[in-house]
Design a protein around this motif. Structure first.
Motif, PDB file in Angstrom:
ATOM      1  N   PHE A  17      -3.885  -8.943   7.389  1.00 60.25           N
ATOM      2  CA  PHE A  17      -2.810  -9.913   7.289  1.00 60.25           C
ATOM      3  C   PHE A  17      -1.490  -9.197   7.543  1.00 60.25           C
ATOM      4  N   ALA A  18      -0.591  -9.869   8.255  1.00 61.56           N
ATOM      5  CA  ALA A  18       0.648  -9.246   8.701  1.00 61.56           C
ATOM      6  C   ALA A  18       1.600  -8.905   7.560  1.00 61.56           C
ATOM      7  N   ILE A  53      -5.031  -7.022  -3.452  1.00 62.80           N
ATOM      8  CA  ILE A  53      -4.581  -6.771  -2.084  1.00 62.80           C
ATOM      9  C   ILE A  53      -4.211  -5.304  -1.989  1.00 62.80           C
ATOM     10  N   TYR A  54      -4.451  -4.706  -0.836  1.00 64.90           N
ATOM     11  CA  TYR A  54      -3.962  -3.345  -0.627  1.00 64.90           C
ATOM     12  C   TYR A  54      -3.434  -3.221   0.801  1.00 64.90           C
ATOM     13  N   ARG A  55      -2.586  -2.230   0.985  1.00 62.54           N
ATOM     14  CA  ARG A  55      -1.967  -1.989   2.289  1.00 62.54           C
ATOM     15  C   ARG A  55      -2.630  -0.777   2.927  1.00 62.54           C
ATOM     16  N   CYS A  56      -3.024  -0.912   4.181  1.00 62.39           N
ATOM     17  CA  CYS A  56      -3.693   0.197   4.872  1.00 62.39           C
ATOM     18  C   CYS A  56      -2.673   1.066   5.619  1.00 62.39           C
ATOM     19  N   ASP A  57      -3.158   2.098   6.273  1.00 61.25           N
ATOM     20  CA  ASP A  57      -2.300   3.032   7.006  1.00 61.25           C
ATOM     21  C   ASP A  57      -1.650   2.415   8.240  1.00 61.25           C
ATOM     22  N   HIS A  58      -2.129   1.249   8.663  1.00 61.06           N
ATOM     23  CA  HIS A  58      -1.585   0.576   9.851  1.00 61.06           C
ATOM     24  C   HIS A  58      -0.598  -0.523   9.476  1.00 61.06           C
ATOM     25  N   ASP A  59      -0.071  -0.455   8.242  1.00 55.04           N
ATOM     26  CA  ASP A  59       0.900  -1.430   7.722  1.00 55.04           C
ATOM     27  C   ASP A  59       0.377  -2.860   7.749  1.00 55.04           C
ATOM     28  N   ARG A  60      -0.889  -3.022   7.477  1.00 50.43           N
ATOM     29  CA  ARG A  60      -1.512  -4.337   7.345  1.00 50.43           C
ATOM     30  C   ARG A  60      -2.040  -4.475   5.925  1.00 50.43           C
ATOM     31  N   TYR A  61      -2.265  -5.703   5.503  1.00 48.63           N
ATOM     32  CA  TYR A  61      -2.771  -5.974   4.159  1.00 48.63           C
ATOM     33  C   TYR A  61      -4.198  -6.484   4.236  1.00 48.63           C
ATOM     34  N   HIS A  62      -5.019  -6.040   3.273  1.00 39.73           N
ATOM     35  CA  HIS A  62      -6.427  -6.420   3.206  1.00 39.73           C
ATOM     36  C   HIS A  62      -6.747  -6.927   1.803  1.00 39.73           C
TER      37      HIS A  62
END
Length: 76
Positions: A17-18, A53-62
């Motif tokens: 998610f953006a 929710i967490y934020r990945c290394d590519h600045d996206r949320y999962h």
């Protein structure tokens, strides 16, 4: 009801998610969907449910089913 927009993340094949707002909206919908499913089958005990929710290394949320306590316990 309009679905929450997502893309496949570069870090994995997970939904990404953006922004945080979109991820929170998707989290609420996922939890409600799992609760409705469990209620139809008569038991909520032991269902796998997205918790955070967490934020990945590519600045996206999962979304993840792993609790924050379990995550920090595994990292230690």
């Amino acid at each position: 009801m309009k679905p929450v927009e997502w893309q496949t993340c570069e870090c994995s094949s997970k939904r990404a998610f953006a922004d945080r707002r979109a991820a929170e909206k998707a989290l609420g919908r996922a939890q409600a969907k799992r609760d409705r499913h469990a209620d139809r089958h008569g038991a909520r005990r032991g269902i796998a449910r997205e918790h955070r929710i967490y934020r990945c290394d590519h600045d996206r949320y999962h979304l993840t089913k792993q609790s924050r306590r379990d995550y920090h316990g595994a990292a230690a």
